[in-house]
Design a protein around this motif. Structure first.
Motif, PDB file in Angstrom:
ATOM      1  N   ARG A 186      -4.153  -5.340 -13.718  1.00  0.00           N
ATOM      2  CA  ARG A 186      -3.810  -3.921 -13.702  1.00  0.00           C
ATOM      3  C   ARG A 186      -3.468  -3.511 -15.132  1.00  0.00           C
ATOM      4  O   ARG A 186      -2.656  -4.152 -15.783  1.00  0.00           O
ATOM      5  CB  ARG A 186      -2.615  -3.683 -12.780  1.00  0.00           C
ATOM      6  CG  ARG A 186      -1.997  -2.313 -12.841  1.00  0.00           C
ATOM      7  CD  ARG A 186      -2.867  -1.276 -12.180  1.00  0.00           C
ATOM      8  NE  ARG A 186      -2.999  -1.483 -10.736  1.00  0.00           N
ATOM      9  CZ  ARG A 186      -3.711  -0.711  -9.936  1.00  0.00           C
ATOM     10  NH1 ARG A 186      -4.362   0.321 -10.444  1.00  0.00           N
ATOM     11  NH2 ARG A 186      -3.794  -0.969  -8.641  1.00  0.00           N
ATOM     12  N   ARG A 187      -4.119  -2.475 -15.627  1.00  0.00           N
ATOM     13  CA  ARG A 187      -3.841  -1.961 -16.979  1.00  0.00           C
ATOM     14  C   ARG A 187      -3.957  -3.048 -18.046  1.00  0.00           C
ATOM     15  O   ARG A 187      -3.086  -3.203 -18.909  1.00  0.00           O
ATOM     16  CB  ARG A 187      -2.456  -1.321 -17.037  1.00  0.00           C
ATOM     17  CG  ARG A 187      -2.297  -0.099 -16.136  1.00  0.00           C
ATOM     18  CD  ARG A 187      -0.859   0.371 -16.069  1.00  0.00           C
ATOM     19  NE  ARG A 187      -0.729   1.632 -15.328  1.00  0.00           N
ATOM     20  CZ  ARG A 187       0.441   2.176 -14.990  1.00  0.00           C
ATOM     21  NH1 ARG A 187       1.573   1.576 -15.326  1.00  0.00           N
ATOM     22  NH2 ARG A 187       0.477   3.310 -14.331  1.00  0.00           N
TER      23      ARG A 187
ATOM     24  N   SER B  60       8.753 -11.190  -4.906  1.00  0.00           N
ATOM     25  CA  SER B  60       9.955 -10.394  -5.175  1.00  0.00           C
ATOM     26  C   SER B  60       9.555  -9.024  -5.731  1.00  0.00           C
ATOM     27  O   SER B  60      10.366  -8.090  -5.782  1.00  0.00           O
ATOM     28  CB  SER B  60      10.875 -11.103  -6.171  1.00  0.00           C
ATOM     29  OG  SER B  60      10.259 -11.255  -7.431  1.00  0.00           O
ATOM     30  N   ALA B  61       8.264  -8.885  -6.111  1.00  0.00           N
ATOM     31  CA  ALA B  61       7.743  -7.604  -6.572  1.00  0.00           C
ATOM     32  C   ALA B  61       7.837  -6.534  -5.482  1.00  0.00           C
ATOM     33  O   ALA B  61       7.866  -5.339  -5.790  1.00  0.00           O
ATOM     34  CB  ALA B  61       6.289  -7.758  -7.021  1.00  0.00           C
ATOM     35  N   ILE B  62       7.877  -6.945  -4.221  1.00  0.00           N
ATOM     36  CA  ILE B  62       8.024  -5.976  -3.132  1.00  0.00           C
ATOM     37  C   ILE B  62       9.323  -5.198  -3.301  1.00  0.00           C
ATOM     38  O   ILE B  62       9.359  -3.965  -3.214  1.00  0.00           O
ATOM     39  CB  ILE B  62       7.984  -6.682  -1.758  1.00  0.00           C
ATOM     40  CG1 ILE B  62       6.609  -7.323  -1.535  1.00  0.00           C
ATOM     41  CG2 ILE B  62       8.315  -5.697  -0.638  1.00  0.00           C
ATOM     42  CD1 ILE B  62       6.534  -8.195  -0.301  1.00  0.00           C
ATOM     43  N   ASN B  63      10.392  -5.915  -3.570  1.00  0.00           N
ATOM     44  CA  ASN B  63      11.683  -5.249  -3.771  1.00  0.00           C
ATOM     45  C   ASN B  63      11.666  -4.395  -5.039  1.00  0.00           C
ATOM     46  O   ASN B  63      12.264  -3.315  -5.082  1.00  0.00           O
ATOM     47  CB  ASN B  63      12.804  -6.283  -3.864  1.00  0.00           C
ATOM     48  CG  ASN B  63      14.171  -5.632  -3.853  1.00  0.00           C
ATOM     49  OD1 ASN B  63      14.598  -5.081  -2.841  1.00  0.00           O
ATOM     50  ND2 ASN B  63      14.861  -5.686  -4.986  1.00  0.00           N
ATOM     51  N   ASP B  64      10.964  -4.877  -6.073  1.00  0.00           N
ATOM     52  CA  ASP B  64      10.858  -4.090  -7.308  1.00  0.00           C
ATOM     53  C   ASP B  64      10.144  -2.767  -7.060  1.00  0.00           C
ATOM     54  O   ASP B  64      10.537  -1.727  -7.603  1.00  0.00           O
ATOM     55  CB  ASP B  64      10.112  -4.893  -8.381  1.00  0.00           C
ATOM     56  CG  ASP B  64      10.914  -6.090  -8.873  1.00  0.00           C
ATOM     57  OD1 ASP B  64      12.159  -6.025  -8.814  1.00  0.00           O
ATOM     58  OD2 ASP B  64      10.290  -7.076  -9.291  1.00  0.00           O
TER      59      ASP B  64
ATOM     60  N   VAL C 113       2.567  -1.298  -7.812  1.00  0.00           N
ATOM     61  CA  VAL C 113       3.164  -2.621  -7.608  1.00  0.00           C
ATOM     62  C   VAL C 113       2.936  -3.085  -6.173  1.00  0.00           C
ATOM     63  O   VAL C 113       2.529  -4.228  -5.915  1.00  0.00           O
ATOM     64  CB  VAL C 113       4.672  -2.589  -7.942  1.00  0.00           C
ATOM     65  CG1 VAL C 113       5.360  -3.845  -7.410  1.00  0.00           C
ATOM     66  CG2 VAL C 113       4.886  -2.478  -9.447  1.00  0.00           C
ATOM     67  N   LEU C 114       3.180  -2.181  -5.215  1.00  0.00           N
ATOM     68  CA  LEU C 114       3.030  -2.539  -3.808  1.00  0.00           C
ATOM     69  C   LEU C 114       1.558  -2.604  -3.400  1.00  0.00           C
ATOM     70  O   LEU C 114       1.159  -3.485  -2.619  1.00  0.00           O
ATOM     71  CB  LEU C 114       3.776  -1.530  -2.933  1.00  0.00           C
ATOM     72  CG  LEU C 114       5.293  -1.465  -3.172  1.00  0.00           C
ATOM     73  CD1 LEU C 114       5.919  -0.339  -2.364  1.00  0.00           C
ATOM     74  CD2 LEU C 114       5.948  -2.791  -2.817  1.00  0.00           C
TER      75      LEU C 114
END
Length: 404
Positions: free
Chosen positions: A164-165, A179-183, A153-154
Motif C-alpha cells: 500500500r502506497r 493488532s492492526a485491527i485495533n489500530d 488498514v482494515l
C-alpha cells in the motif's frame, strides 16, 4: 487530422511513420489521435487557465499543501500529548501510536483532505479567510485522511493485500500483524475526538456530527456489501451485475471520497446540506467513475506507479472488469473465467487478464471514460453557481485520465 495530431506526426521519424502505415488499421490510429486531441482541448477548456495563471495556481497549491502538512504535525502532537485525547498513555503506547499514525495517515496523495480546503476557499472567494478559518478547513481535511487511513488498514487485512502506497501494508509488518485491527479502530476514534475538540462550540456542530456519522455508516455498509457480494460471486460469477457493483461503489467509495470533502466545506461556510442535493448526486457519480478507474488500474496499472500490487482477481472482487467480462464473454471465455477467477496462482491471474484483453476491456474502459467525462463536463457547465462549478471542475481535473 487536427493541428495537434499533425504537429505530433511532424516530429515522428519517417521510419516510425512508415511502420505505423503498415499496421492493419492505420485509420483507427488516426481516429484515436483525433479523439485524444479533442479530449485534450476539452480538458484545457475545463481547466480554464493560461500558462501564467496555471503557474500561480501551482504555487498556491504548493503553499496550501505545506500548510496542510504542518496541520498534521499539530494534530498528531495533540493526540499524543493532550490528556483529553489519550487519557493515560505510557511512553511505549505513545511511540506506537505515533509510528502507526505516521505510517498510515499522511502517506497518500492527500486529495481528499486537500479537497476540503480547495472547496472552502472557492466558497469563500472574494472574502478574507483568516488563519483560524483556514486551519479549521485543514482539520476537517485531516479528519477525512484519518478516516481513509482507518478504512485502508482494515480493508488491507480483509483483502489480504500486500503493499500500500509503495510500502508493506501496516498489518504485514512483523511487529504489527492482526493488532492492526485495533489500530484501524483507533484511527477512526481519533476522528471523533478531533471533531469534538475543534467544533463543539460551533453552531453547525450537530450537523457536522450527523454528517460524519452518516458517512461512517454508509462506508461500513459499502464494505459489508463488498464482502457479501464477493462471497456470493465465489459461488457463481454470473451473479456479478453492474447494478450491484454500482451499489457497492456508491456506499464504499463515493460518499466519503467525493461528497464528504465538499459537505465539510459547505458546513464550514454556514450552508445547509439539504440545499445541495444535486451537487451530492454529481459527486456520487464522480465517485463511481473514480472506482471504475481504480478497478482498471488494479489490473492494468503499473504497480510502480500506483504504489500497490493489484489483487482484485485473486480476491474474487466484484470489480468493473469482471462485471463487463461476464456480459461479453463467449462460452469458452466464460469457462476460463470460472476456472481461474479468484485463484492466486500466477497462471490463473494471467488467464483472466488474457480474457480481459481478448474482450478489449482496455478499449471499452477508455470509451467509458471519454463518455462519462463528457457527461460530467456538460453537467458542470450547466451549474449556475460559479463556486460550485469550480469545485466540480477541480474534482474532475484531479481524476480524469489519472494513472494512480
Amino acid at each position: 487530422m487536427g493541428a495537434l495530431a499533425a504537429s505530433i506526426a511532424s516530429h515522428v521519424p519517417p521510419g516510425v511513420l512508415a511502420s505505423l502505415a503498415a499496421l492493419p488499421n492505420p485509420g483507427e490510429l488516426v481516429r484515436r489521435a483525433v479523439r485524444l486531441e479533442d479530449e485534450l482541448r476539452e480538458l484545457l477548456r475545463l481547466n480554464g487557465r493560461d500558462g501564467a495563471t496555471a503557474e500561480q495556481g501551482g504555487n498556491r497549491a504548493q503553499q496550501t499543501r505545506e500548510r496542510f502538512l504542518r496541520a498534521y504535525e499539530r494534530l498528531k502532537s495533540e493526540l499524543l500529548d493532550d490528556r483529553t485525547f489519550n487519557f493515560d498513555f505510557t511512553d511505549e503506547t505513545r511511540q506506537w501510536v505515533a509510528k502507526m499514525m505516521d505510517y498510515n495517515v499522511p502517506g497518500g496523495k492527500l486529495n481528499r483532505g486537500l479537497s476540503v480546503i480547495d472547496s472552502y476557499m472557492l466558497l469563500r472567494e472574494g472574502t478574507e479567510v483568516d488563519d483560524e478559518d483556514f486551519y479549521l478547513a485543514c482539520v476537517l481535511g485531516w479528519c477525512i485522511e484519518w478516516l481513509q487511513a482507518s478504512a485502508l488498514v482494515l480493508d488491507d487485512i480483509t483483502d489480504n493485500a500486500y503493499t500500500r502506497r509503495d510500502n508493506l501494508c501496516w498489518y504485514k509488518l512483523p511487529t504489527v500483524g492482526l493488532s492492526a485491527i485495533n489500530d484501524g479502530v483507533l484511527l477512526k476514534c481519533h476522528v471523533q475526538a478531533i471533531i469534538k475538540r475543534y467544533f463543539k462550540e460551533k453552531f453547525y456542530f450537530v450537523d457536522l456530527m450527523e454528517l460524519w456519522n452518516e458517512i461512517g455508516l454508509q462506508t461500513a455498509m459499502g464494505q459489508m456489501l463488498d464482502l457479501i457480494t464477493t462471497h456470493t460471486g465465489a459461488k457463481d460469477l454470473a451473479r456479478y451485475k453492474i447494478q450491484g457493483y454500482r451499489r457497492i461503489v456508491k456506499y464504499k467509495t463515493s460518499y466519503y471520497s467525493f461528497y464528504l470533502p465538499v459537505a465539510c466545506a459547505l458546513l464550514l461556510n454556514g450552508a445547509k446540506l439539504s440545499d445541495y442535493v444535486e451537487l451530492k448526486n454529481v459527486l456520487i457519480e464522480m465517485g463511481v467513475y473514480f472506482q471504475i478507474q481504480d478497478d482498471y488500474l488494479d489490473c492494468f496499472g503499473d504497480p510502480q506507479v500506483i504504489g500497490k500490487v493489484g489483487t482484485d482477481i485473486e480476491d474474487y472482487k466484484c470489480s468493473w472488469l469482471i462485471v463487463q467480462a461476464m456480459e461479453l464473454a463467449n462460452e469458452n471465455e466464460m469457462k476460463i473465467l470460472y476456472e481461474n477467477y479468484g485463484k492466486s496462482s500466477t497462471e490463473c491471474v494471467a488467464a483472466v487478464k488474457n480474457v480481459y484483453k481478448e474482450l478489449d476491456l482496455q478499449d471499452i474502459f477508455l470509451e467509458y471514460e471519454s463518455r462519462v467525462y463528457k457527461h460530467l463536463v456538460s453537467t458542470i457547465d450547466a451549474e449556475p453557481d460559479r463556486a460550485i462549478r469550480e469545485i466540480l471542475k477541480i474534482f474532475l481535473k484531479k481524476i480524469y485520465r489519472r494513472k494512480k
